[in-house]
Design a protein around this motif. Structure first.
Motif, mmCIF file in Angstrom:
data_model
loop_
_atom_site.group_PDB
_atom_site.id
_atom_site.type_symbol
_atom_site.label_atom_id
_atom_site.label_comp_id
_atom_site.label_asym_id
_atom_site.label_seq_id
_atom_site.Cartn_x
_atom_site.Cartn_y
_atom_site.Cartn_z
ATOM 1 N N HIS A 81 0.800 -1.235 0.000
ATOM 2 C CA HIS A 81 0.000 0.000 0.000
ATOM 3 C C HIS A 81 0.826 1.275 0.000
ATOM 4 C CE1 HIS A 81 -3.526 -2.465 0.699
ATOM 5 N NE2 HIS A 81 -2.841 -3.096 1.636
ATOM 6 N N THR A 82 2.116 1.206 0.114
ATOM 7 C CA THR A 82 3.094 2.286 0.279
ATOM 8 C C THR A 82 3.079 2.786 1.721
ATOM 9 O OG1 THR A 82 1.920 4.374 -0.186
ATOM 10 C CG2 THR A 82 2.651 3.059 -2.108
ATOM 11 N N VAL A 83 4.112 3.478 2.052
ATOM 12 C CA VAL A 83 4.232 4.014 3.410
ATOM 13 C C VAL A 83 3.196 5.115 3.653
ATOM 14 C CG1 VAL A 83 5.998 5.736 2.839
ATOM 15 C CG2 VAL A 83 5.894 4.786 5.153
ATOM 16 N N TYR A 84 2.756 5.763 2.575
ATOM 17 C CA TYR A 84 1.775 6.840 2.692
ATOM 18 C C TYR A 84 0.405 6.298 2.309
ATOM 19 C CZ TYR A 84 6.089 9.446 2.762
ATOM 20 O OH TYR A 84 7.338 9.893 3.082
ATOM 21 N N SER A 85 -0.252 5.676 3.272
ATOM 22 C CA SER A 85 -1.548 5.064 3.013
ATOM 23 C C SER A 85 -2.341 4.913 4.301
ATOM 24 C CB SER A 85 -1.360 3.676 2.385
ATOM 25 O OG SER A 85 -0.734 2.797 3.305
ATOM 26 N N GLY A 113 5.733 19.347 3.282
ATOM 27 C CA GLY A 113 5.802 20.334 2.214
ATOM 28 C C GLY A 113 6.613 19.965 0.998
ATOM 29 N N ASN A 114 7.249 18.799 0.992
ATOM 30 C CA ASN A 114 8.076 18.437 -0.150
ATOM 31 C C ASN A 114 7.912 16.951 -0.459
ATOM 32 O OD1 ASN A 114 9.343 17.761 2.288
ATOM 33 N ND2 ASN A 114 11.314 17.617 1.297
ATOM 34 N N VAL A 115 8.409 16.531 -1.616
ATOM 35 C CA VAL A 115 8.370 15.121 -1.990
ATOM 36 C C VAL A 115 9.451 14.388 -1.206
ATOM 37 C CG1 VAL A 115 8.755 13.509 -3.902
ATOM 38 C CG2 VAL A 115 7.432 15.594 -4.278
ATOM 39 N N ASP A 116 9.113 13.222 -0.685
ATOM 40 C CA ASP A 116 10.036 12.392 0.078
ATOM 41 C C ASP A 116 10.988 11.697 -0.891
ATOM 42 O OD1 ASP A 116 11.340 10.492 1.616
ATOM 43 O OD2 ASP A 116 9.501 9.484 2.261
ATOM 44 N N SER A 117 12.265 11.996 -0.817
ATOM 45 C CA SER A 117 13.241 11.416 -1.747
ATOM 46 C C SER A 117 13.393 9.909 -1.563
ATOM 47 C CB SER A 117 14.601 12.108 -1.597
ATOM 48 O OG SER A 117 15.075 11.950 -0.270
ATOM 49 N N ALA A 118 13.060 9.380 -0.374
ATOM 50 C CA ALA A 118 13.143 7.939 -0.142
ATOM 51 C C ALA A 118 11.917 7.202 -0.691
ATOM 52 C CB ALA A 118 13.296 7.653 1.347
ATOM 53 N N ASN A 119 10.823 7.928 -0.910
ATOM 54 C CA ASN A 119 9.578 7.331 -1.411
ATOM 55 C C ASN A 119 8.927 8.273 -2.429
ATOM 56 O OD1 ASN A 119 9.190 4.968 0.637
ATOM 57 N ND2 ASN A 119 9.621 6.753 1.905
ATOM 58 N N PRO A 120 9.648 8.674 -3.486
ATOM 59 C CA PRO A 120 9.149 9.725 -4.377
ATOM 60 C C PRO A 120 7.849 9.386 -5.108
ATOM 61 C CG PRO A 120 11.087 8.698 -5.335
ATOM 62 C CD PRO A 120 10.956 8.170 -3.932
ATOM 63 N N ALA A 121 7.660 8.141 -5.488
ATOM 64 C CA ALA A 121 6.452 7.774 -6.229
ATOM 65 C C ALA A 121 5.207 7.787 -5.356
ATOM 66 C CB ALA A 121 6.625 6.395 -6.856
ATOM 67 N N ALA A 122 5.384 7.646 -4.060
ATOM 68 C CA ALA A 122 4.240 7.544 -3.146
ATOM 69 C C ALA A 122 3.911 8.850 -2.433
ATOM 70 C CB ALA A 122 4.515 6.466 -2.108
ATOM 71 N N SER A 123 4.800 9.828 -2.495
ATOM 72 C CA SER A 123 4.587 11.025 -1.674
ATOM 73 C C SER A 123 4.007 12.179 -2.477
ATOM 74 C CB SER A 123 5.885 11.454 -0.981
ATOM 75 O OG SER A 123 6.851 11.885 -1.908
#
Length: 182
Positions: A81-85, A113-123
């Motif tokens: 589900h990704t970390v952001y779910s 406020g920014n895209v997470d570089s460790a999880n860019p596709a999910a953030s």
């Protein structure tokens, strides 16, 4: 998904958390948190009030995926589900509630406020997922998970993002406490 209000007042949020902590003390309820996006801000707000040791059972700051897994979030949940779910927030809330045998577990994950570089596709900046898990003891009997997804308007600082999320969590928790008392 709810659109969260655009501006937040730090003094008001702190005062509301003091009220919440006193209510939890009065009701004999314990809380635990597993925070990622808020980096422990919720636990900090709870402990700003005298007597909070009767309420806060413990807290995890799990800023990376590996820390979440070490603290009880199934790796399969994050993979699927990704970390952001919602599912990850629920797993976080369950894990901390059970680990500390608290009445309430709060799990928070999201991107500020920014895209997470460790999880860019999910953030997605401003997307926050949180869950409030209620139950008794360290097992799953009678456990209920309440999940929320909010989109935050841009905030002026990292602190204000954390306080904005803390306010959203507190507001939902107060409603759940009122429903439980009714």
């Amino acid at each position: 998904m709810a659109q969260a209000e655009g501006t937040y007042d730090e003094a008001q949020i702190r005062a509301e958390y003091a009220d919440l902590t006193r209510e939890l003390i009065a009701r004999g309820l314990q809380v635990s948190t597993m925070e990622s996006a808020t980096s422990g801000q919720i636990a900090s707000l709870i402990t700003d009030t005298e007597g909070a040791s009767a309420v806060l059972r413990g807290a995890y700051v799990t800023y990376c995926n590996e820390a979440k897994v070490k603290c009880g979030v199934p790796a399969e949940v994050i993979r699927a589900h990704t970390v952001y779910s919602t599912q990850t927030a629920e797993a976080m809330a369950r894990a901390c509630r059970r680990s500390y045998a608290a009445n309430i577990g709060i799990g928070v994950t999201g991107t500020m406020g920014n895209v997470d570089s460790a999880n860019p596709a999910a953030s997605t900046p401003g997307e926050v997922y949180f869950a409030i898990c209620t139950g008794a003891g360290s097992d799953a009997r009678g456990e209920k998970n309440h999940s929320f997804h909010v989109h935050l308007a841009p905030q002026p600082s990292r602190l204000m993002y954390k306080l904005a999320v803390a306010k959203e969590v507190r507001d939902r928790l107060v409603v759940l406490l009122a429903e439980a008392a009714a």
